[in-house]
Write a protein that holds these residues in place. Sequence first.
Motif, PDB file in Angstrom:
ATOM      1  N   PRO A  85      42.923  41.334  36.319  1.00  0.00           N
ATOM      2  CA  PRO A  85      43.160  42.111  37.198  1.00  0.00           C
ATOM      3  C   PRO A  85      42.415  42.339  38.406  1.00  0.00           C
ATOM      4  O   PRO A  85      41.938  43.044  38.307  1.00  0.00           O
ATOM      5  CB  PRO A  85      43.903  43.925  36.903  1.00  0.00           C
ATOM      6  N   THR A  98      41.759  42.965  42.088  1.00  0.00           N
ATOM      7  CA  THR A  98      41.712  43.276  43.609  1.00  0.00           C
ATOM      8  C   THR A  98      40.953  42.280  44.978  1.00  0.00           C
ATOM      9  O   THR A  98      39.585  42.351  44.882  1.00  0.00           O
ATOM     10  CB  THR A  98      40.750  44.990  43.666  1.00  0.00           C
ATOM     11  N   HIS A 141      50.962  38.276  41.218  1.00  0.00           N
ATOM     12  CA  HIS A 141      49.928  38.846  42.353  1.00  0.00           C
ATOM     13  C   HIS A 141      50.915  39.526  42.658  1.00  0.00           C
ATOM     14  O   HIS A 141      52.565  39.929  42.809  1.00  0.00           O
ATOM     15  CB  HIS A 141      49.910  37.782  43.444  1.00  0.00           C
ATOM     16  N   ILE A 190      49.476  45.522  47.429  1.00  0.00           N
ATOM     17  CA  ILE A 190      49.231  46.441  47.114  1.00  0.00           C
ATOM     18  C   ILE A 190      49.085  47.310  48.881  1.00  0.00           C
ATOM     19  O   ILE A 190      49.958  48.274  48.840  1.00  0.00           O
ATOM     20  CB  ILE A 190      47.538  46.662  46.607  1.00  0.00           C
ATOM     21  N   GLU A 218      46.716  42.800  44.222  1.00  0.00           N
ATOM     22  CA  GLU A 218      47.139  42.168  42.829  1.00  0.00           C
ATOM     23  C   GLU A 218      47.151  41.077  42.622  1.00  0.00           C
ATOM     24  O   GLU A 218      48.348  40.945  42.255  1.00  0.00           O
ATOM     25  CB  GLU A 218      47.338  43.799  41.954  1.00  0.00           C
TER      26      GLU A 218
END
Length: 343
Positions: A240, A242, A270, A273, A283
């Motif tokens: 994962p 960011t 995805h 966020i 994400e």
Amino acid sequence: MSQPLPSTARLLGLAAVVSFATACATVPPAASAQGNVGTNIPVLVMSEDEDPNTVKRSSDIFKRVIAELQGSMQRHGFRMIDEESVAADLGWEISDRRPKRELIESIKLMGKSGKASHQVRAWVLFRIHAQAKQLSFATKVQTRIDGELYDAASNQFLDTFEMPREEYPAPKDCLESSICISEVVGDRAREIAGGLGEVLARKLERYSPPRASGAGSGTAVTGGSGGGTHTGAGHGMMTPYTVTLRYFDDREALTIIGVMADEFPGYETHDLINKSATVRRYEYLTTAKAMKLEEWLFILLRDMGFDETREILVHVQGTDITVDKLIPTPHRPASPDEKKRFN
């Protein structure tokens, strides 16, 4: 003069470049002595000895068990990270009876050292349970090893393991000698650890890039929810990331994340966020390595008409990827296929 967003033809060209780069990067290394392909997953094996009923890490029993464990996994091609070697590099002191939280903190600090030899992806936590009971004619010894597997990048629990309890005899006066107990328990626990190493290696192999179906290069097939290009099934460990996009307008940001979803190999899913006036944070779940995402992002940004030497800065730290637009750029009109790209 404004430049249009990538057309379908240009995006197909990007996909071809990315697919070719991935195929070259995923050619499997030579097989190990047992015929297994090297996994390229750095693994750290650690002992949780907080419970006073478990064998402490400074004991000879522990040293013999962990050596056997690491040797078994290394024969399967795993890159084994040695905790004490890392501690020596960083000037740390490793003590007995450390709680699990302290072990996790040490792994996270290793990853922030900036050294490639300290980077851990999967870590194994194990416990050695040993006890001896004095009988009138002999000593009865029992051993058991159990533990868990974790993904250091995603903080995800992967699996658990436990070897059957073993029971065996020792001389009558063995409890009176620490050396006797160490030798008896160490020999038997090492045998258990050898089998356990094989079990752990097979559990982790499913997160490793598979052996190519042909004699040389990998075979690209379509897979994943975004239709990205994968090299075989079970591409590797899911990571994962960011992904932060700063100072891009809405259309630019949506184009970037859209192409990452539709065309980057290894893509799974995805989600947004958060979003502010200048920043979008996503994400992004994929099996691709950070170095490949950086490479593909530069290809995508150049294809969008950005000058990566003046207008764009890509920053990668662990699983955090930040793309900054440094200066204002001309307005880019929507591409003809933008509507079908975003659902």
